[in-house]
Scaffold this active site. Structure first.
Site, PDB file in Angstrom:
ATOM      1  CB  VAL A   1       4.291  -1.916   2.460  1.00  0.00           C
ATOM      2  CG1 VAL A   1       4.268  -2.477   3.879  1.00  0.00           C
ATOM      3  CG2 VAL A   1       3.726  -0.497   2.444  1.00  0.00           C
TER       4      VAL A   1
ATOM      5  CG  ASP B   1      -6.877   7.919   0.753  1.00  0.00           C
ATOM      6  OD1 ASP B   1      -7.962   7.694   0.170  1.00  0.00           O
ATOM      7  OD2 ASP B   1      -5.773   7.544   0.302  1.00  0.00           O
TER       8      ASP B   1
HETATM    9  N1  ADE Z   1       0.110  -3.982   3.432  1.00  0.00           N
HETATM   10  C1  ADE Z   1       0.388  -2.696   3.650  1.00  0.00           C
HETATM   11  N2  ADE Z   1       0.669  -2.496   4.934  1.00  0.00           N
HETATM   12  C2  ADE Z   1       0.549  -3.691   5.557  1.00  0.00           C
HETATM   13  C3  ADE Z   1       0.683  -4.131   6.904  1.00  0.00           C
HETATM   14  N3  ADE Z   1       1.006  -3.272   7.873  1.00  0.00           N
HETATM   15  N4  ADE Z   1       0.449  -5.422   7.186  1.00  0.00           N
HETATM   16  C4  ADE Z   1       0.113  -6.264   6.201  1.00  0.00           C
HETATM   17  N5  ADE Z   1      -0.037  -5.913   4.933  1.00  0.00           N
HETATM   18  C5  ADE Z   1       0.192  -4.640   4.611  1.00  0.00           C
END
Ligand code: ADE
Length: 283
Positions: free
Chosen positions: A39, A176
């Site tokens: 991500v 989960d």
């Molecule tokens: N880590 C994983 N997904 C995220 C998100 N949508 N916003 C901030 N940190 C993250």
């Protein structure tokens, strides 16, 4: 049926698809990574597709906004790709809810790497969030501050249960539910995320085997025969409450994962965490 299904799938794909020129991905800014995805932080130019698809929530500003971009790792195999497409599809169908991380758009056109664009939550995941607040408690605290802290925790608990209620009303089992899979936005609103393991209830239960299993969050019946229901999600929510009110303690830290089945069978349960009021624990 098949023909109409394809048309429907195409239509949904068209509406959610964004132009890759409108998305900047900050490749240096990794927000998280797991075995199955990475991500990144990103910025979306213009209006996110969700504003057109669900105009009822257009009051919220998903325009020229910071976003989180979920991508597959380079080495992803066919089954990881299929799971990712399923996760994107799943998020398109679920619809917007204030206590679930929402899809804002996606890139699935074959000439690009697939991208899932979701809401960005600047306060990160709930587990780290409560663990960070644990350091603050070292200072002597007046009762007012303690009350405020407790109010925040209770508010998170309610928001997550509200998101879970919506999920189950849509026939979804998350599988989960854990503090690491809840994100906190700039207004301290908790949003359930990580729908990678999410499944629709076809029958009363959903059964699976293999993969990495969140043993300590799993209900006894899930440990025993991989049965998942809304009720097993609620068991996991109970473990999440322990994480929340202990400010991020590891559940059953004194038990080895392989011993969990016997531990639960013997009737033993998690004790009341330090920051939890008696009436909340009993409830
Ligand atoms: N880590 C994983 N997904 C995220 C998100 N949508 N916003 C901030 N940190 C993250």
């Amino acid at each position: 049926g098949v023909w109409r299904g394809n048309v429907e799938a195409e239509r949904i794909r068209d509406e959610w698809e964004i132009c890759s020129d409108d998305l900047k991905i900050f490749n240096q800014k990794k927000l998280g990574s797991g075995a199955f995805c990475i991500v990144f932080k990103g910025k979306l130019e213009g209006k996110a597709p969700i504003c057109k698809i669900q105009p009822s929530i257009a009051t919220q500003c998903f325009e020229n906004c910071e976003v989180a971009v979920k991508k597959l790792p380079k080495y992803a195999d066919e089954s990881a790709k299929n799971d990712f497409v399923q996760e994107i599809d799943f998020m398109k169908r679920i619809g917007y809810h204030p206590h679930l991380i929402s899809i804002l758009g996606c890139i699935t056109a074959p000439q690009f790497d697939p991208c899932l664009i979701i809401e960005y939550c600047c306060n990160g995941d709930l587990l780290k969030y409560v663990r960070n607040r644990r350091l603050e408690i070292v200072e002597p605290m007046i009762d007012d501050e303690m009350a405020l802290r407790f109010k925040d925790l209770l508010s998170f608990a309610w928001q997550i249960s509200d998101g879970m209620d919506f999920l189950s009303s849509k026939g979804c089992i998350h599988r989960d539910v854990a503090a690491r899979n809840v994100l906190v936005d700039e207004n301290k609103v908790a949003k359930i995320s990580d729908f990678g393991l999410c499944r629709l209830m076809d029958t009363a239960t959903y059964t699976t085997r293999g993969g990495r299993l969140p043993i300590k969050w799993m209900a006894p019946e899930s440990l025993q025969d991989y049965t998942y229901t809304t009720k097993s999600d609620i068991w996991s929510f109970g473990v999440l409450l322990y994480e929340l009110f202990s400010l991020g303690a590891v559940p059953y830290s004194w038990v080895q994962p392989v011993d969990m089945i016997d531990y639960l069978r013997s009737g033993k349960r998690l004790d009341k965490p330090q920051h939890c009021a008696d009436n909340v624990y009993e409830f």
